[in-house]
Design a protein around this motif. Sequence first.
Motif, PDB file in Angstrom:
ATOM      1  N   GLU A 152       0.833  -1.205   0.000  1.00 34.27           N
ATOM      2  CA  GLU A 152       0.000   0.000   0.000  1.00 34.27           C
ATOM      3  C   GLU A 152       0.869   1.257   0.000  1.00 34.27           C
ATOM      4  OE1 GLU A 152      -3.149   0.378  -0.334  1.00 34.27           O
ATOM      5  OE2 GLU A 152      -3.745  -1.729  -0.268  1.00 34.27           O
ATOM      6  N   GLN A 153       1.897   1.262   0.818  1.00 35.32           N
ATOM      7  CA  GLN A 153       2.769   2.428   0.910  1.00 35.32           C
ATOM      8  C   GLN A 153       3.478   2.682  -0.411  1.00 35.32           C
ATOM      9  OE1 GLN A 153       5.801   2.083   3.926  1.00 35.32           O
ATOM     10  NE2 GLN A 153       6.288   4.249   3.889  1.00 35.32           N
ATOM     11  N   GLU A 154       3.951   1.612  -1.056  1.00 40.58           N
ATOM     12  CA  GLU A 154       4.652   1.788  -2.335  1.00 40.58           C
ATOM     13  C   GLU A 154       3.684   2.220  -3.435  1.00 40.58           C
ATOM     14  OE1 GLU A 154       7.644   1.823  -5.251  1.00 40.58           O
ATOM     15  OE2 GLU A 154       7.651   1.973  -3.066  1.00 40.58           O
ATOM     16  N   LEU A 155       2.480   1.679  -3.430  1.00 42.72           N
ATOM     17  CA  LEU A 155       1.484   2.102  -4.410  1.00 42.72           C
ATOM     18  C   LEU A 155       1.187   3.595  -4.265  1.00 42.72           C
ATOM     19  CD1 LEU A 155      -1.021  -0.884  -4.448  1.00 42.72           C
ATOM     20  CD2 LEU A 155       0.163   0.057  -6.436  1.00 42.72           C
ATOM     21  N   LYS A 156       1.037   4.050  -3.022  1.00 37.60           N
ATOM     22  CA  LYS A 156       0.795   5.474  -2.790  1.00 37.60           C
ATOM     23  C   LYS A 156       1.950   6.312  -3.318  1.00 37.60           C
ATOM     24  CE  LYS A 156      -2.087   4.978   1.366  1.00 37.60           C
ATOM     25  NZ  LYS A 156      -2.175   5.266   2.812  1.00 37.60           N
ATOM     26  N   ARG A 157       3.174   5.845  -3.036  1.00 38.07           N
ATOM     27  CA  ARG A 157       4.343   6.605  -3.492  1.00 38.07           C
ATOM     28  C   ARG A 157       4.372   6.705  -5.007  1.00 38.07           C
ATOM     29  NH1 ARG A 157       8.948   6.333  -5.769  1.00 38.07           N
ATOM     30  NH2 ARG A 157       8.697   4.120  -6.232  1.00 38.07           N
ATOM     31  N   GLN A 158       4.093   5.592  -5.673  1.00 39.61           N
ATOM     32  CA  GLN A 158       4.135   5.605  -7.132  1.00 39.61           C
ATOM     33  C   GLN A 158       3.027   6.475  -7.718  1.00 39.61           C
ATOM     34  OE1 GLN A 158       4.731   1.942  -9.241  1.00 39.61           O
ATOM     35  NE2 GLN A 158       6.058   1.067  -7.670  1.00 39.61           N
ATOM     36  N   VAL A 159       1.841   6.383  -7.142  1.00 39.78           N
ATOM     37  CA  VAL A 159       0.718   7.177  -7.639  1.00 39.78           C
ATOM     38  C   VAL A 159       0.971   8.665  -7.443  1.00 39.78           C
ATOM     39  CG1 VAL A 159      -1.683   7.784  -7.144  1.00 39.78           C
ATOM     40  CG2 VAL A 159      -1.037   5.394  -7.464  1.00 39.78           C
ATOM     41  N   GLY A 264       6.747  16.884 -14.713  1.00 38.06           N
ATOM     42  CA  GLY A 264       5.859  15.736 -14.769  1.00 38.06           C
ATOM     43  C   GLY A 264       4.438  16.116 -14.408  1.00 38.06           C
ATOM     44  N   THR A 265       3.538  15.206 -14.659  1.00 42.94           N
ATOM     45  CA  THR A 265       2.131  15.413 -14.337  1.00 42.94           C
ATOM     46  C   THR A 265       1.638  14.229 -13.518  1.00 42.94           C
ATOM     47  OG1 THR A 265       1.470  14.354 -16.429  1.00 42.94           O
ATOM     48  CG2 THR A 265       1.679  16.760 -16.419  1.00 42.94           C
ATOM     49  N   LEU A 266       0.737  14.521 -12.584  1.00 40.96           N
ATOM     50  CA  LEU A 266       0.160  13.455 -11.772  1.00 40.96           C
ATOM     51  C   LEU A 266      -0.939  12.729 -12.540  1.00 40.96           C
ATOM     52  CD1 LEU A 266      -0.137  15.240  -8.321  1.00 40.96           C
ATOM     53  CD2 LEU A 266       1.427  13.386  -8.906  1.00 40.96           C
ATOM     54  N   ARG A 267      -1.124  11.469 -12.224  1.00 37.28           N
ATOM     55  CA  ARG A 267      -2.236  10.711 -12.793  1.00 37.28           C
ATOM     56  C   ARG A 267      -3.564  11.349 -12.365  1.00 37.28           C
ATOM     57  NH1 ARG A 267       1.596   7.009 -11.179  1.00 37.28           N
ATOM     58  NH2 ARG A 267       2.085   5.308 -12.619  1.00 37.28           N
ATOM     59  N   PRO A 268      -4.563  11.276 -13.197  1.00 32.60           N
ATOM     60  CA  PRO A 268      -5.880  11.774 -12.786  1.00 32.60           C
ATOM     61  C   PRO A 268      -6.345  11.034 -11.530  1.00 32.60           C
ATOM     62  CG  PRO A 268      -5.824  11.381 -15.150  1.00 32.60           C
ATOM     63  CD  PRO A 268      -4.559  10.817 -14.600  1.00 32.60           C
ATOM     64  N   GLY A 269      -6.795  11.784 -10.549  1.00 28.67           N
ATOM     65  CA  GLY A 269      -7.261  11.187  -9.316  1.00 28.67           C
ATOM     66  C   GLY A 269      -6.197  11.009  -8.255  1.00 28.67           C
ATOM     67  N   ALA A 270      -4.941  11.302  -8.607  1.00 30.45           N
ATOM     68  CA  ALA A 270      -3.853  11.081  -7.653  1.00 30.45           C
ATOM     69  C   ALA A 270      -3.930  12.021  -6.460  1.00 30.45           C
ATOM     70  CB  ALA A 270      -2.502  11.237  -8.355  1.00 30.45           C
ATOM     71  N   THR A 271      -4.500  13.222  -6.651  1.00 31.03           N
ATOM     72  CA  THR A 271      -4.572  14.183  -5.546  1.00 31.03           C
ATOM     73  C   THR A 271      -5.874  14.068  -4.753  1.00 31.03           C
ATOM     74  OG1 THR A 271      -5.483  15.868  -7.037  1.00 31.03           O
ATOM     75  CG2 THR A 271      -3.083  15.825  -6.753  1.00 31.03           C
ATOM     76  N   GLU A 272      -6.826  13.315  -5.282  1.00 24.87           N
ATOM     77  CA  GLU A 272      -8.078  13.107  -4.564  1.00 24.87           C
ATOM     78  C   GLU A 272      -7.910  11.926  -3.608  1.00 24.87           C
ATOM     79  OE1 GLU A 272     -11.099  12.525  -7.446  1.00 24.87           O
ATOM     80  OE2 GLU A 272     -10.396  14.184  -8.698  1.00 24.87           O
ATOM     81  N   GLN A 273      -8.505  12.049  -2.420  1.00 21.96           N
ATOM     82  CA  GLN A 273      -8.329  11.010  -1.413  1.00 21.96           C
ATOM     83  C   GLN A 273      -9.646  10.350  -1.038  1.00 21.96           C
ATOM     84  OE1 GLN A 273      -6.336  12.731   1.959  1.00 21.96           O
ATOM     85  NE2 GLN A 273      -4.325  12.654   0.971  1.00 21.96           N
ATOM     86  N   PRO A 357      -5.013   7.522  -2.141  1.00 20.02           N
ATOM     87  CA  PRO A 357      -5.448   8.226  -3.349  1.00 20.02           C
ATOM     88  C   PRO A 357      -6.694   7.571  -3.933  1.00 20.02           C
ATOM     89  CG  PRO A 357      -3.073   7.878  -3.380  1.00 20.02           C
ATOM     90  CD  PRO A 357      -3.608   7.074  -2.233  1.00 20.02           C
ATOM     91  N   ALA A 358      -7.578   8.377  -4.448  1.00 16.99           N
ATOM     92  CA  ALA A 358      -8.821   7.853  -5.007  1.00 16.99           C
ATOM     93  C   ALA A 358      -8.564   6.852  -6.118  1.00 16.99           C
ATOM     94  CB  ALA A 358      -9.680   9.007  -5.526  1.00 16.99           C
ATOM     95  N   ILE A 359      -7.490   7.068  -6.865  1.00 17.32           N
ATOM     96  CA  ILE A 359      -7.203   6.180  -7.993  1.00 17.32           C
ATOM     97  C   ILE A 359      -6.925   4.762  -7.519  1.00 17.32           C
ATOM     98  CG2 ILE A 359      -4.727   6.731  -8.032  1.00 17.32           C
ATOM     99  CD1 ILE A 359      -4.822   6.541 -11.035  1.00 17.32           C
TER     100      ILE A 359
END
Length: 422
Positions: A152-159, A264-273, A357-359
């Motif tokens: 979970e922590q690594e997924l969050k970091r990557q997102v 760079g750009t964040l994935r859509p939904g990366a800033t939504e929680q 992240p919502a994504i």
Amino acid sequence: MRHILSGIALAATLLIGATVSATAQNPFEPVVYVNDKAVTRYEVQQRKRFMQILGAPDTDDRAAEQALIDDRLRVFAAEQLGIEATEEGLQAGLDEFAARAGMDATQFTVALERGGVEPHVYRDFVRAGIVWRGVIRQRLVPLLSVSDAEIEQELKRQVQTPILSRVLMSELILPAPPGQEQAAMDLANRIAGSRPTEDQFAQAARQYSAAGSASAGGRLGWLDIDNLPPSLRPVIAGLQPGQTSRPLTVPGAVVIFHLRDTQGTLRPGATEQVLDYMTLRLASAADAARLAARARTCDTLYGDAGSAAPAIQRQTRSQNAIPTLIAAQLASLDDDEATVIDYGNAADLVMLCSRQPAILAEAGNDVATTALPDDGVEDAVPDAQAVPSREAVREELFNRKASAAADAYLAELRADAVIRRP
């Protein structure tokens, strides 16, 4: 544990070849003993040339000697466990390594000989790697695991890490007409191997580059990563700002790049929680504060709440769907942390269980990393915006742990070994 090389640069260096200077000293004189196994001066010179061909132009005798010492230790550890490389396994390893340079094992061996490296150097190098992997599998892998929390922590970091979209870099193009390829490669290796700063790279570009950007110190404007040739994208993406690439060969030239900055750009939904949280209405703020002090985690809150436990509400909602007052309190909480909202005649205990992240919340546990084109083409098309699967992240984390454990075990072997000089 891992041997990194640039296939393009490696193949070019091998095909050019080189002449190995003779040494006046006895080439077969031992220079160091590792658990009574001798390392000779000739082995050091051969390993140094081998490492230089693999893309480490600044390799010296000390680095080559250390690499041989480490290989002796790897083989020693394998012998203690009864691990050997079969002839079939060795041949597969030779073929796999040669394939990185676009060759088969025979072609690679011939090219190495042209570069002054004897075949047994290549075989010994691969053999040490094969038996060391056997040591890792037998001794270290059973001790390693990756938890769901780590995934979970690594997924969050990557997102939450921006996807590279634009780069700011400098170029240096060295002419390499027929007969002068080696000289151009040697100069490129010296420049890249010096780890130049931006100003030092610019100075070299002004002095040596044949590109139109030479007068500007090789500096280019912002470039979309998608506009770069596909073969060049991973080279640039593998650099950090301030780093210089290894030399790359193109027809009639050798090219090196210096990365100055990235966007760079964040994935859509990366800033939504999406928040997983609990609330419990109690008679007073004092009651809620006492319970908050006792509660340690969301899972234990039910037991801590006693007879009030049935009134606990646990919800998983996006930020914009959570009541403003509660959302404001949750914003300052860490996982399994609680706070109290005092209404005067009653109070809410609010406890955060997790945020993500919502994504990731939308993806769940089964996330596709490719998408089928609308035109029905069978081959899947990679999606740079996609979230990696949990299994892919688990494998990545496991490999990191295995690499770190292997490095630590090698250091332990080194500390316990009898390493002496004649």
